[in-house]
Design an enzyme around this catalytic site. Sequence first.
Site, PDB file in Angstrom:
ATOM      1  CE  LYS A  43      -8.878  -0.839   5.613  1.00 26.19           C
ATOM      2  NZ  LYS A  43      -9.769  -0.691   5.652  1.00 26.19           N
ATOM      3  CB  CYS A  44      -1.378   0.131   1.411  1.00 25.25           C
ATOM      4  SG  CYS A  44      -0.043   0.444   0.486  1.00 25.25           S
ATOM      5  N   GLY A  45      -1.863  -1.745  -1.640  1.00 28.62           N
ATOM      6  CA  GLY A  45      -1.359  -2.706  -2.057  1.00 28.62           C
ATOM      7  C   GLY A  45       0.801  -2.745  -1.678  1.00 28.62           C
ATOM      8  CG  LEU A  46       2.689  -0.134  -2.257  1.00 29.62           C
ATOM      9  CD1 LEU A  46       3.986   0.858  -1.539  1.00 29.62           C
ATOM     10  CD2 LEU A  46       3.711  -0.800  -3.220  1.00 29.62           C
ATOM     11  CB  ALA A  47      -0.211  -4.769   2.650  1.00 31.32           C
TER      12      ALA A  47
END
Length: 158
Positions: free
Chosen positions: A34-38
């Site tokens: 769920k990270c913006g870096l996914a």
Amino acid sequence: MGVYEMEVDTIRGGKQSLSQYKGQVMLIVNTATKCGLAPQFKGLQKLHEDYAEQGLAVLGFPSSQFMNQELGDNDAIAEACELNHGVTFPLFAKIDVNGPTAHPLYQYLKNEARGAFGTKPIKWNFTKFLIDRSGKVIKRYAPTDAPEKIEADIRKLL
């Protein structure tokens, strides 16, 4: 204790020794779906597809220590990685990467390759560690370092 003596839990509930990666180049990454870096999952998967036959092992270690950005259980994590990001490289059980409950693998990695300004803690999801064929930690990469940026370093070790 070195990287090859580490035992880890697989995402499907088994145990595995990292000794099976002896002689390979490893890229170890703490992940969060769920990270913006996914979107980096796609770049990591591309590295896996392009270099696995030459001896690269991309290993993902989900962690929810940064703003709780990982799903609740290992089955949900595996499913999200496979369905949403096309991940086929090995994923392991969710772990802590910082603090007193940090997995021994991450205690080792942080000690061998300190981050910016000599600090040891993992700063965020998608911190990457590159390990050579002899098990030596070569370099630590920041969470914002895209997998494509690491490719030249990987090729040198292969």
